[in-house]
Design a protein around this motif. Structure first.
Motif, short mmCIF file in Angstrom:
data_model
loop_
_atom_site.label_atom_id
_atom_site.label_comp_id
_atom_site.label_asym_id
_atom_site.label_seq_id
_atom_site.Cartn_x
_atom_site.Cartn_y
_atom_site.Cartn_z
N GLY A 1 -47.86 48.51 -9.02
CA GLY A 1 -47.81 47.06 -9.01
C GLY A 1 -46.73 46.47 -8.14
O GLY A 1 -46.64 45.23 -8.01
N CYS A 2 -45.91 47.31 -7.52
CA CYS A 2 -44.83 46.77 -6.68
C CYS A 2 -45.40 46.21 -5.38
O CYS A 2 -46.51 46.56 -4.96
N THR A 3 -44.63 45.32 -4.76
CA THR A 3 -44.95 44.87 -3.41
C THR A 3 -43.86 45.38 -2.48
O THR A 3 -42.69 45.46 -2.85
N VAL A 4 -44.25 45.74 -1.27
CA VAL A 4 -43.32 46.29 -0.29
C VAL A 4 -43.30 45.39 0.94
O VAL A 4 -44.34 45.18 1.58
N ALA A 5 -42.14 44.83 1.22
CA ALA A 5 -41.93 44.07 2.45
C ALA A 5 -40.98 44.86 3.32
O ALA A 5 -40.05 45.50 2.82
N VAL A 6 -41.21 44.84 4.63
CA VAL A 6 -40.38 45.61 5.56
C VAL A 6 -39.72 44.65 6.54
O VAL A 6 -40.40 43.88 7.22
N LEU A 7 -38.40 44.70 6.57
CA LEU A 7 -37.61 43.93 7.52
C LEU A 7 -37.32 44.81 8.72
O LEU A 7 -36.70 45.87 8.59
N ALA A 8 -37.80 44.41 9.90
CA ALA A 8 -37.72 45.29 11.07
C ALA A 8 -37.86 44.46 12.34
O ALA A 8 -38.27 43.30 12.29
#
Length: 340
Positions: A39-46
């Motif tokens: 259920g987690c959400t993954v955002a990537v800062l790049a």
């Protein structure tokens, strides 16, 4: 910044790496987070250049761009972005070891911030882990470990999911039409490597191999960025059924074109990891670097290295001035391996 995705699960911000190959390997972490934290959400800062790669990863819910030039502090840009990210995330995982990379999660007041110790990050991270290079002996292991409980990560015996990039069939068809590709089974060649010349198999070797493969009925696609255009011409120039695509395609295009190839001949480079992540058979050439540290993450790889006493040296240029670890690796060896 892509549109934010919300859910009832843990909201995780990953500060991603700054190199193509490392970003592909980071998908192993994203896969681990999705499997371990339902259920987690993954955002990537790049950096913005990485968005085409992140868009091909099913596990990435959001890509957040931070375009600060290499070596530039970019205080204002980081401050503005951090303000926009406040109260949006429960946890941050910082993959690079620089203190600048930990700044945005700190300024955004992300409650739980994890990363390896390094560069005076004591205040910026509140879960600082010691990097045991003997246990976490591969880049991908280091990435994945930061998504695991510290006790498990310290053992180093955890599973490493293989990266897998999605392929766009419509884009591939358009590329084949635009560049006149697809008349023969294709083999890609990637002569570039950002690290330096000590990673680069001689262009004459690539050329001889290309000539032999064309005689055996293959199409050659030389791939790379604008910096590799001259190298591509040295390999493909004047040959029928050879195409210099260096600087003529985008990163997302490389994903689709490599997925369409039968096999790939490549230096230890970012595009090597892209090829691995689309399931193409790889022939990876190692000179100054080691396949033990940054291997292609696939079961379909053949590693070519001479393992001379002077290699791997991990230097950008050969300290002995001869680069024998690459020059003495003959094209005929690669040809035999491609024939199977």
């Amino acid at each position: 910044m892509t549109e934010a995705v919300t859910s009832g699960g843990e909201r995780i911000l990953v500060v991603g790496p700054s190199w193509v190959g490392d970003m592909v390997m980071a998908q192993s972490l994203f896969k681990t987070l999705k499997a371990r934290r339902p259920g987690c959400t993954v955002a990537v800062l790049a950096p913005g250049w990485s968005q085409p790669i992140l868009e091909r990863m099913a596990e990435v819910d959001e890509a957040i761009g931070l375009d600060v030039k290499h070596g530039e502090f970019g205080w204002r840009s980081r401050q503005v972005l951090a303000r926009a990210l406040r109260e949006r995330f429960d946890r941050a995982i910082v993959l690079p070891r620089s203190w600048k990379s930990a700044l945005v999660p700190f300024l955004a007041r992300v409650p739980h911030r994890t990363g390896f110790t390094g560069e005076q990050r004591m205040l910026l991270l509140n879960e600082r882990r010691r990097l045991d290079k003997a246990v976490l002996d591969q880049t991908v292991k280091r990435f994945v470990s930061l998504g695991l409980p510290e006790e498990e990560a310290a053992r180093g015996d955890f599973a490493i999911p293989q990266p897998r990039l999605e392929v766009d069939a419509a884009n591939l068809a358009a590329l084949q039409t635009r560049h006149g590709l697809g008349q023969r089974p294709a083999i890609a060649m990637m002569p570039g490597a950002e690290f330096g010349p000590s990673k680069q198999w001689p262009l004459g070797h690539f050329r001889r191999l290309a000539e032999q493969l064309i005689e055996e009925g293959f199409e050659i696609r030389v791939m790379g960025g604008p910096k590799d255009t001259e190298a591509g011409e040295a390999i493909a120039g004047g040959l029928t059924h050879a195409f210099n695509l260096c600087g003529r395609t985008q990163l997302a295009d490389a994903v689709d074109l490599l997925a369409d190839c039968r096999q790939v001949v490549t230096n230890d480079s970012g595009l090597m990891h892209v090829a691995a992540a689309v399931g193409t058979q790889i022939h990876a050439i190692y000179g100054s670097t080691s396949p033990s540290y940054t291997p292609p993450l696939t079961d379909k790889a053949c590693i070519h290295t001479l393992a001379l006493t002077c290699s791997p040296c991990f230097e950008r240029t050969c300290p002995l001035g001869h680069t024998n670890c690459l020059k003495q690796l003959a094209p005929e060896r690669l040809l035999r391996a491609i024939r199977g």
